[in-house]
Design a protein around this motif. Structure first.
Motif, mmCIF file in Angstrom:
data_model
loop_
_atom_site.group_PDB
_atom_site.id
_atom_site.type_symbol
_atom_site.label_atom_id
_atom_site.label_comp_id
_atom_site.label_asym_id
_atom_site.label_seq_id
_atom_site.Cartn_x
_atom_site.Cartn_y
_atom_site.Cartn_z
ATOM 1 N N SER A 198 57.793 41.249 23.811
ATOM 2 C CA SER A 198 58.538 40.496 24.967
ATOM 3 C C SER A 198 59.717 41.436 25.057
ATOM 4 O O SER A 198 60.186 41.863 24.019
ATOM 5 C CB SER A 198 58.667 39.168 24.076
ATOM 6 N N CYS A 199 60.441 41.501 26.196
ATOM 7 C CA CYS A 199 61.323 42.300 26.518
ATOM 8 C C CYS A 199 62.608 41.244 26.321
ATOM 9 O O CYS A 199 62.660 40.351 26.582
ATOM 10 C CB CYS A 199 61.751 42.676 28.046
ATOM 11 N N CYS A 249 64.779 40.952 29.813
ATOM 12 C CA CYS A 249 64.110 40.214 31.194
ATOM 13 C C CYS A 249 63.073 39.025 30.952
ATOM 14 O O CYS A 249 62.873 38.395 31.561
ATOM 15 C CB CYS A 249 63.802 41.111 32.101
ATOM 16 N N GLU A 295 60.079 39.603 30.207
ATOM 17 C CA GLU A 295 58.821 39.935 30.359
ATOM 18 C C GLU A 295 57.675 40.435 29.199
ATOM 19 O O GLU A 295 58.285 41.066 28.195
ATOM 20 C CB GLU A 295 58.719 41.426 31.453
ATOM 21 N N ARG A 296 56.603 40.068 29.438
ATOM 22 C CA ARG A 296 55.646 40.206 28.284
ATOM 23 C C ARG A 296 54.650 41.308 28.446
ATOM 24 O O ARG A 296 54.135 41.296 29.601
ATOM 25 C CB ARG A 296 54.876 38.900 27.767
ATOM 26 N N PHE A 297 54.214 41.882 27.382
ATOM 27 C CA PHE A 297 53.292 43.075 27.620
ATOM 28 C C PHE A 297 52.309 43.011 26.207
ATOM 29 O O PHE A 297 52.481 42.658 25.286
ATOM 30 C CB PHE A 297 53.933 44.426 27.445
ATOM 31 N N CYS A 328 60.893 48.066 27.976
ATOM 32 C CA CYS A 328 60.193 47.295 29.205
ATOM 33 C C CYS A 328 59.705 48.167 30.229
ATOM 34 O O CYS A 328 60.915 48.927 30.587
ATOM 35 C CB CYS A 328 61.182 46.350 29.445
ATOM 36 N N LEU A 334 59.773 47.349 33.229
ATOM 37 C CA LEU A 334 60.532 46.577 34.382
ATOM 38 C C LEU A 334 61.866 47.109 34.549
ATOM 39 O O LEU A 334 62.486 47.648 35.353
ATOM 40 C CB LEU A 334 60.341 45.233 34.449
ATOM 41 N N CYS A 335 62.438 46.759 33.354
ATOM 42 C CA CYS A 335 64.129 47.027 33.289
ATOM 43 C C CYS A 335 64.624 47.899 32.037
ATOM 44 O O CYS A 335 65.791 48.185 31.881
ATOM 45 C CB CYS A 335 65.012 45.497 32.843
#
Length: 427
Positions: free
Chosen positions: A22-23, A26, A28-30, A38, A40-41
């Motif tokens: 988890s970021c 932000c 977001e989960r991976f 992350c 994304l960010c």
């Protein structure tokens, strides 16, 4: 900076209760994998869990029935359930020393404890984080363990790799203390000195991760960093269990990258969420050496951004001029009502001597930093001496012998007459 080094198979990865990455910025989960930023960010990733639910007392009993090392907390860590059966250094469950003599010196009345991690296999807390990283490296199919290190981590990686059957290649600044260099080299892996500071070493390792030369390499504090960092949670778990499943009122933690402090906070919050300890306020204080105190400076100036500095201190294990978790340390210190403070090299040496003289614990320079900051916080009225306080000693003083000048009280001939003449005999 590369986000991912190589792409070993992550099919059927078994890391126990770990559910995803988890970021921290932000959210977001991976999927679980050897990634640390992350997509994304570019925020840092950390492990997200599906922790055991149900009766807290049953979980307490399960933990207490486990081995006397960090694997007693396997249900709360990113490791497979059978981790204790695998070749590992099995660190942890080090002594929580009730420091009554030191408490009297400092005027502490509420109970003072030293969490002494010098008792780990390579004599520093780094054995905890490396043990978790080893399990991630196994899961992702890496064949070589590596790291950038200020000293203690290099030794921990070399030893863990030897025990677990990995190759190792670790990178250090060229001017580390001799004791740490020997300890890192003796395990048979490759040890590479880099001309520059730790931050230069870390930048080099980030480049190597993105190069074919680094294929199959697990860098414990880079592409395995989300898992590696979770090892520091076990300090929080042990402290609370050793206090009778109680939160400490105050805890003083050294700051290098800042990861240890943030993960201790994470561990305390997990114990509260699981009902293993009573939910009540606690304060976390960060400790730095004045010669490398970017987080302390930011805290005192009221800033949220940590400006990098060039380290110049005897506390080389804390000499990270651009600490990755610095902003998160600031958040935790402010949220919990703690603080971030620093001490001079002279104060560090005085604190090492004080701890040795009062409690028989010979701390490395990082331990001198935490004890010195504790004394300073008490004198300034920011640490309440009437509350239960835990101070971390993260390594053994034998690794930093150059910091403290000491020798025989006297050198005499082997006779009673010479001993009396030296003025040492009790009258």
């Amino acid at each position: 900076m590369a986000v991912q080094s190589v792409e070993p198979s992550t099919t059927s990865v078994d890391l126990g209760p770990a559910a995803a990455l988890s970021c921290r910025e932000c959210g977001e989960r991976f999927p679980l994998g050897p990634v640390f930023a992350c997509a994304l960010c570019f925020g840092p990733l950390e492990v997200a869990y599906e922790l055991p639910a149900g009766d807290p007392e049953a979980l307490r009993q399960r933990i207490e029935a486990g081995p006397a090392n960090i694997w007693r907390y396997a249900p709360l860590l990113p490791v497979p359930a059978d981790v204790a059966a695998k070749p590992n250094l099995n660190p942890g469950f080090t002594k929580l020393v009730e420091a009554g003599n030191l408490a009297r010196e400092l005027g502490v009345t509420g109970g003072l404890y030293v969490k002494d991690d010098s008792g780990n296999p390579t004599h520093s807390f780094k054995d905890r984080v490396v043990a978790i990283a080893v399990e991630a490296a196994r899961a992702f199919g890496f064949t070589t363990l590596s790291c950038s290190s200020t000293g203690n981590l290099a030794g921990a990686v070399g030893a863990a790799a030897a025990r677990a059957g990995f190759k190792s290649c670790v990178f250090i600044p060229h001017d580390l203390e001799a004791g740490k260099v020997v300890m890192a080299a003796v395990y048979g892996g490759d040890l590479v000195g880099i001309e520059g500071t730790y931050d230069d070493v870390n930048r080099f390792c980030s480049e190597l991760i993105g190069d074919p030369l680094g294929e199959g390499w697990g860098f414990v504090n880079v592409n395995l960093r989300p898992y590696y960092g979770e090892g520091s949670k076990t300090l929080a778990y042990e402290i609370c269990e050793q206090l009778g499943w109680r939160l400490p009122d105050q805890i003083v933690v050294p700051i290098a990258s800042g990861s240890q402090l943030t993960k201790i906070d994470k561990g305390l919050k997990e114990l509260i969420a699981l009902g293993l300890v009573e939910d009540r306020p606690y304060k976390i204080f960060g400790a730095q050496a004045e010669g490398c105190s970017p987080v302390s400076r930011a805290y005192k100036d009221g800033h949220d951004v940590v400006r990098p500095v060039k380290p110049d201190t005897i506390a080389k294990s804390l000499a990270i001029g651009n600490p990755a978790d610095g902003p998160y340390v600031l958040d935790i210190a402010r949220r919990t009502g703690g603080a971030v403070e620093d001490v001079t090299d002279e104060q560090i040496v005085d604190a090492i001597r004080l701890l040795a003289r009062t409690e028989g614990i010979f701390a490395e320079t990082a331990g001198g930093v935490t004890v010195g900051v504790t004394r300073k916080l008490i004198e300034d009225g920011r640490l309440d001496p009437s509350l239960t306080t835990v101070v971390l000693n993260t390594g053994d003083g034998l690794k930093t012998l150059d910091a403290v000048a000491a020798g025989p009280t006297a050198t005499i001939r082997p006779s009673l007459e010479a001993f009396r003449a030296a003025g040492l005999a009790a009258v």
